[in-house]
Write an enzyme that holds these catalytic residues in place. Structure first.
Site, mmCIF file in Angstrom:
data_model
loop_
_atom_site.group_PDB
_atom_site.id
_atom_site.type_symbol
_atom_site.label_atom_id
_atom_site.label_comp_id
_atom_site.label_asym_id
_atom_site.label_seq_id
_atom_site.Cartn_x
_atom_site.Cartn_y
_atom_site.Cartn_z
ATOM 1 N N ARG A 31 -37.749 4.899 -17.237
ATOM 2 C CA ARG A 31 -38.441 5.119 -18.516
ATOM 3 C C ARG A 31 -37.946 4.165 -19.608
ATOM 4 O O ARG A 31 -37.853 4.555 -20.777
ATOM 5 C CB ARG A 31 -38.261 6.559 -18.998
ATOM 6 C CG ARG A 31 -38.864 7.596 -18.105
ATOM 7 C CD ARG A 31 -40.368 7.666 -18.342
ATOM 8 N NE ARG A 31 -40.951 8.718 -17.551
ATOM 9 C CZ ARG A 31 -41.341 9.898 -18.035
ATOM 10 N NH1 ARG A 31 -41.212 10.170 -19.302
ATOM 11 N NH2 ARG A 31 -41.869 10.787 -17.247
ATOM 12 N N ARG A 35 -40.718 6.252 -25.688
ATOM 13 C CA ARG A 35 -40.694 6.736 -27.071
ATOM 14 C C ARG A 35 -39.398 6.530 -27.837
ATOM 15 O O ARG A 35 -39.387 6.641 -29.056
ATOM 16 C CB ARG A 35 -41.059 8.221 -27.092
ATOM 17 C CG ARG A 35 -42.531 8.458 -26.917
ATOM 18 C CD ARG A 35 -42.808 9.898 -26.617
ATOM 19 N NE ARG A 35 -42.183 10.258 -25.353
ATOM 20 C CZ ARG A 35 -42.286 11.439 -24.776
ATOM 21 N NH1 ARG A 35 -42.946 12.396 -25.351
ATOM 22 N NH2 ARG A 35 -41.702 11.668 -23.619
ATOM 23 N N ARG A 44 -48.295 2.594 -29.258
ATOM 24 C CA ARG A 44 -48.977 3.798 -28.799
ATOM 25 C C ARG A 44 -49.908 4.329 -29.888
ATOM 26 O O ARG A 44 -51.025 4.747 -29.602
ATOM 27 C CB ARG A 44 -47.930 4.840 -28.442
ATOM 28 C CG ARG A 44 -48.465 6.089 -27.815
ATOM 29 C CD ARG A 44 -47.266 6.974 -27.522
ATOM 30 N NE ARG A 44 -47.619 8.203 -26.882
ATOM 31 C CZ ARG A 44 -48.081 9.272 -27.510
ATOM 32 N NH1 ARG A 44 -48.269 9.226 -28.819
ATOM 33 N NH2 ARG A 44 -48.350 10.353 -26.843
ATOM 34 N N ASP A 81 -48.137 5.679 -15.084
ATOM 35 C CA ASP A 81 -47.593 7.007 -14.828
ATOM 36 C C ASP A 81 -47.886 7.399 -13.390
ATOM 37 O O ASP A 81 -48.854 6.910 -12.803
ATOM 38 C CB ASP A 81 -48.196 8.046 -15.782
ATOM 39 C CG ASP A 81 -47.333 9.302 -15.806
ATOM 40 O OD1 ASP A 81 -46.329 9.320 -16.544
ATOM 41 O OD2 ASP A 81 -47.622 10.247 -15.049
ATOM 42 N N TYR A 157 -47.750 18.814 -9.636
ATOM 43 C CA TYR A 157 -48.626 18.754 -10.815
ATOM 44 C C TYR A 157 -50.064 19.092 -10.452
ATOM 45 O O TYR A 157 -50.796 19.695 -11.239
ATOM 46 C CB TYR A 157 -48.558 17.362 -11.459
ATOM 47 C CG TYR A 157 -47.226 17.093 -12.122
ATOM 48 C CD1 TYR A 157 -46.967 17.567 -13.404
ATOM 49 C CD2 TYR A 157 -46.215 16.402 -11.459
ATOM 50 C CE1 TYR A 157 -45.746 17.344 -14.019
ATOM 51 C CE2 TYR A 157 -44.983 16.166 -12.061
ATOM 52 C CZ TYR A 157 -44.756 16.644 -13.338
ATOM 53 O OH TYR A 157 -43.549 16.428 -13.935
HETATM 54 O O1 CP3 Z 1 -40.059 3.870 -16.438
HETATM 55 C C1 CP3 Z 1 -40.900 3.283 -17.145
HETATM 56 O O2 CP3 Z 1 -40.636 2.757 -18.247
HETATM 57 C C2 CP3 Z 1 -42.313 3.121 -16.587
HETATM 58 C C3 CP3 Z 1 -43.272 4.096 -16.959
HETATM 59 C C4 CP3 Z 1 -43.240 5.519 -16.408
HETATM 60 C C5 CP3 Z 1 -43.815 6.579 -17.149
HETATM 61 N N1 CP3 Z 1 -43.806 7.703 -16.362
HETATM 62 C C6 CP3 Z 1 -44.355 6.469 -18.514
HETATM 63 C C7 CP3 Z 1 -44.507 7.685 -19.323
HETATM 64 C C8 CP3 Z 1 -42.815 6.040 -15.186
HETATM 65 C C9 CP3 Z 1 -42.081 5.356 -14.056
HETATM 66 C C10 CP3 Z 1 -43.186 7.418 -15.162
HETATM 67 C C11 CP3 Z 1 -42.960 8.298 -14.005
HETATM 68 C C12 CP3 Z 1 -43.212 9.737 -14.120
HETATM 69 N N2 CP3 Z 1 -44.201 10.362 -14.833
HETATM 70 C C13 CP3 Z 1 -42.495 10.728 -13.413
HETATM 71 C C14 CP3 Z 1 -41.390 10.471 -12.419
HETATM 72 C C15 CP3 Z 1 -40.109 10.083 -13.066
HETATM 73 C C16 CP3 Z 1 -39.450 11.161 -13.877
HETATM 74 O O3 CP3 Z 1 -39.257 10.925 -15.088
HETATM 75 O O4 CP3 Z 1 -39.109 12.212 -13.326
HETATM 76 C C17 CP3 Z 1 -43.047 11.978 -13.763
HETATM 77 C C18 CP3 Z 1 -42.583 13.340 -13.252
HETATM 78 C C19 CP3 Z 1 -44.133 11.742 -14.649
HETATM 79 C C20 CP3 Z 1 -45.067 12.734 -15.237
HETATM 80 C C21 CP3 Z 1 -45.042 12.723 -16.710
HETATM 81 N N3 CP3 Z 1 -45.522 11.699 -17.503
HETATM 82 C C22 CP3 Z 1 -44.557 13.731 -17.580
HETATM 83 C C23 CP3 Z 1 -43.938 15.030 -17.114
HETATM 84 C C24 CP3 Z 1 -44.763 13.284 -18.888
HETATM 85 C C25 CP3 Z 1 -44.517 14.055 -20.152
HETATM 86 C C26 CP3 Z 1 -43.072 14.260 -20.410
HETATM 87 C C27 CP3 Z 1 -42.460 13.055 -21.091
HETATM 88 O O5 CP3 Z 1 -41.335 12.680 -20.728
HETATM 89 O O6 CP3 Z 1 -43.101 12.572 -22.000
HETATM 90 C C28 CP3 Z 1 -45.320 11.981 -18.822
HETATM 91 C C29 CP3 Z 1 -45.687 11.115 -19.955
HETATM 92 C C30 CP3 Z 1 -45.114 9.739 -19.991
HETATM 93 N N4 CP3 Z 1 -45.082 8.869 -18.930
HETATM 94 C C31 CP3 Z 1 -44.556 9.081 -21.123
HETATM 95 C C32 CP3 Z 1 -44.180 7.795 -20.712
HETATM 96 C C33 CP3 Z 1 -43.589 6.699 -21.560
HETATM 97 C C34 CP3 Z 1 -44.488 9.643 -22.527
HETATM 98 C C35 CP3 Z 1 -45.855 9.705 -23.032
HETATM 99 C C36 CP3 Z 1 -45.974 9.422 -24.501
HETATM 100 O O7 CP3 Z 1 -45.870 8.241 -24.912
HETATM 101 O O8 CP3 Z 1 -46.222 10.380 -25.196
#
Ligand code: CP3
Length: 360
Positions: A31, A35, A44, A81, A157
């Protein structure tokens, strides 16, 4: 079809994954684009939403490169994602502000499960376009990682329809109707393999499978419902593209007790969370796979000298790198959105300087 890309200037990350000697321990952060960076929040806002960012290759490229402009990270990861795949299967993904992901059409009954199909990859073309554009824009600076969720983590999910504390709905289906669960997982495995291979063809130089919720499963159940399907995905992956090896990383959060079995999945590297002792992990499987991890992301809320001390602990625990063994430094899970950006500067400096000193 092969696209011509600039030669790599920094291959430290790929060398470590392939257990070749490196001058220092490479690092990237799960990640890393997100944010905690004000420039991410600004882009964003401009894009209007998370999916607005992810579906537009210009925005996806911009935010992928943001952490690399600030920090000397050794890899870039595609901005996207894991939930794009079930979205392309028609489940209707949305990210409401301040909430986690939601599916409008979760898989709740036999009819919905049996209607599930691997997606037409053309509906994910925006992801492959982003991969190619990011790779071109990187211009060989560092390698680009592609990724996907594991079949099981996606299923969590897809059945729950959202995140969950206890996975009650998805586990009810797993125990009551294992036939339905296996049908979902088989479909997901085919989808994930095709999705990762398309990312590799578009320019991804390594791929990672995120099994965030494998660790929520019971022993025995994990092997049957998560690991077996990751093995199925890995067996179908293109391991070479344009004559270059494409390493694969698997990460089961909470999977430390199954380390040997995960190391036998066919992956080149295993991601570890912070509960795992790196020295013990290396002794058990270091001759077979590279290890990636495993600093507690909450260390980044401490002062720079404490960050330095905790990085030193992780690096010393792994020990002196040797040919045939490899370590990629990372966090044990994604970076928190509340992380002070300066903490990452301290982290990157500590990893690079301490690991160089350890090789001297
Ligand atoms: O790592 C990186 O920088 C690449 C981008 C990336 C995102 N999600 C962007 C994202 C990657 C590799 C993921 C993987 C992901 N997404 C996982 C597996 C890794 C982990 O963290 O366990 C999972 C379970 C998800 C599902 C997901 N996406 C959730 C549960 C959420 C909401 C919770 C949160 O942390 O915000 C997201 C949203 C998400 N995916 C964001 C980002 C940057 C935040 C969204 C925003 O900008 O509001």
């Amino acid at each position: 079809m092969s696209t011509q890309f600039a030669p790599l200037k920094n291959d430290t990350f790929l060398r470590a994954l392939m257990r070749q000697p490196t001058d220092y321990t490479p690092l990237w952060l799960m990640r890393q684009a997100g944010r905690y960076l004000p420039e991410y929040r600004a882009t964003r806002a401009q894009a209007g939403s998370f999916m607005g960012l992810a579906t537009n290759p210009d925005y996806a490229t911009e935010v992928t490169l943001q952490p690399l402009e600030r920090y000397k990270l050794d890899a870039a990861i595609l901005f996207s994602d894991i939930l794009t795949v079930p979205d392309a299967m028609g489940l209707g993904l949305s990210f409401a502000e301040g909430e986690g992901p939601r599916f409008a059409h979760p898989l709740r009954d036999e009819k919905a499960v049996m209607a599930l199909r691997a997606p037409d990859l053309s509906s994910l073309q925006y992801v492959f376009d982003a991969v190619t554009q990011i790779r071109k824009t990187l211009d060989g600076r560092v390698p680009l990682i592609g990724f996907s969720g594991s079949p099981w983590t996606l299923a969590c999910y897809m059945v729950e329809g959202r995140g969950s504390d206890d996975f009650r709905t998805v586990k009810s289906m797993l125990y009551d109707r294992p036939d339905l669960m296996h049908h979902i997982l088989k479909t997901n495995a085919a989808a994930v393999a095709a999705y990762l291979n398309a990312q590799i063809e578009a320019g991804a130089q390594a791929v990672m499978i995120f099994d965030t919720w494998g660790g929520a499963l019971a022993d025995g159940v994990y092997q049957e419902f998560s690991l077996a399907y990751m093995r199925e995905v890995i067996a179908q992956l293109k391991r070479e593209h344009d004559g270059v090896r494409i390493p694969c990383i698997v990460f089961t959060k909470g999977g430390g007790l199954w380390l040997e079995e995960i190391a036998d999945s066919g992956a080149d590297a295993v991601g570890l969370d912070w509960t795992v002792n790196l020295a013990q992990a290396r002794a058990k499987v270091g001759h077979k796979v590279a290890l990636q991890g495993n600093l507690d992301p909450n260390v980044l809320f401490a002062k720079p000298d404490q960050i330095h001390a905790q990085v030193e602990r992780v690096l010393q625990s792994y020990g002196r790198p040797e040919a045939g063994q490899g370590h990629v430094f990372n966090l044990g899970h994604g970076i928190s959105q509340f992380t002070p950006p300066e903490s990452v500067t301290a982290l990157v400096d500590a990893v690079h300087s301490i690991s160089r000193r350890m090789r001297a």
